[in-house]
Scaffold this motif. Structure first.
Motif, PDB file in Angstrom:
ATOM      1  N   LEU A 151      42.611  69.333  21.890  1.00 20.34           N
ATOM      2  CA  LEU A 151      42.048  70.423  22.555  1.00 20.34           C
ATOM      3  C   LEU A 151      41.365  71.477  21.716  1.00 20.34           C
ATOM      4  O   LEU A 151      41.903  71.889  20.767  1.00 20.34           O
ATOM      5  CB  LEU A 151      43.181  71.042  23.434  1.00 20.34           C
ATOM      6  N   ASN A 206      40.286  74.233  29.244  1.00 18.54           N
ATOM      7  CA  ASN A 206      40.158  73.978  27.826  1.00 18.54           C
ATOM      8  C   ASN A 206      39.255  72.701  27.785  1.00 18.54           C
ATOM      9  O   ASN A 206      38.743  72.049  28.869  1.00 18.54           O
ATOM     10  CB  ASN A 206      41.837  73.610  27.433  1.00 18.54           C
ATOM     11  N   VAL A 225      44.132  63.190  23.062  1.00 24.36           N
ATOM     12  CA  VAL A 225      44.924  64.338  23.400  1.00 24.36           C
ATOM     13  C   VAL A 225      46.367  63.811  23.448  1.00 24.36           C
ATOM     14  O   VAL A 225      46.786  62.981  23.962  1.00 24.36           O
ATOM     15  CB  VAL A 225      44.697  64.684  24.787  1.00 24.36           C
TER      16      VAL A 225
END
Length: 225
Positions: free
Chosen positions: A167, A186, A192
């Motif tokens: 992120l 974000n 991720v």
């Protein structure tokens, strides 16, 4: 009533009485063909040309027309008024993944109530689909691979301690809390990983990520994450 009215070995599609996008429903059914309706979600199912296998709730909103065409054996009334029909469904339906439509649109109070239910049933893997976004409760160890640059928002449903990889704005060391720090907009920079040490954290992604998100949650559940 049995705590598991329905035990499914495959994902299910759960329809509520709110707005149901026909395209999103088709995508959900491709992943989870079995339909369960929460009260007036039965009307939404029938309007889309589908007959729900079970209708669960206090049954105070489902139409007489729907009741007339549904076999009595598929109707499961839970009469108490202390919980929403969505909560009643999560309480008695056990499936590896639930895809919920008709719970986020068009009323904000219903959407907030649905998010509250997600926080109180962390053992249920459930993705809620709205017009533009999907949301789900982050499991303890979440691994996803959205496209680089994709929007990924995080909203704490209780005080949260978590860490992240992939992120643009890492979340380690941030004290997330309702009424405090949140994680709107974000951005994905790579694969991720979000690890939640404590608390209830909602993940919000564009609805186009449904299939990949469903696969990631199923894989995580299989791996015990």
């Amino acid at each position: 009533m049995s705590p598991h009215l329905l035990q499914a070995s495959a994902p299910i599609t759960l329809l509520g009485g709110g707005k149901v996008n026909a395209n999103h429903l088709s995508r959900a059914l491709a992943l989870a063909p079995e339909i369960v309706a929460a009260d007036s979600g039965a009307d939404a199912a029938l309007a889309a040309g589908h007959r729900p296998g079970r209708v669960i709730g206090d049954l105070d909103s489902v139409s007489e027309a729907a009741l007339a065409v549904l076999p009595p054996g598929c109707l499961h009334r839970i009469s108490e008024q202390e919980s929403t029909d969505f909560e009643k469904c999560l309480r008695v339906v056990d499936a590896p993944l639930i895809l919920g439509l008709g719970f986020l649109e068009p009323r904000l109070d219903h959407a907030l109530a649905a998010m509250n239910v997600l926080a109180r049933f962390p053992g249920r893997r459930c993705i809620l689909l709205g017009e533009t976004d999907l949301c789900f409760l982050c499991p303890p160890d979440l691994r996803l691979a959205p496209p680089e640059g994709a929007r990924l928002s995080l909203f704490p449903l209780s005080p949260v301690a978590a860490t992240s990889e992939g992120l643009r704005w890492p979340i380690a060391g941030i004290d997330f809390a309702p009424g405090g720090r949140i994680g709107t907009s974000n951005e994905v920079t790579g694969p991720v990983r979000i690890t939640v040490a404590s608390g209830a954290l909602a993940v919000i992604l564009p609805v186009g990520e449904l299939e990949a998100t469903a696969a990631a949650l199923m894989a995580g559940a299989a791996a015990g994450g």
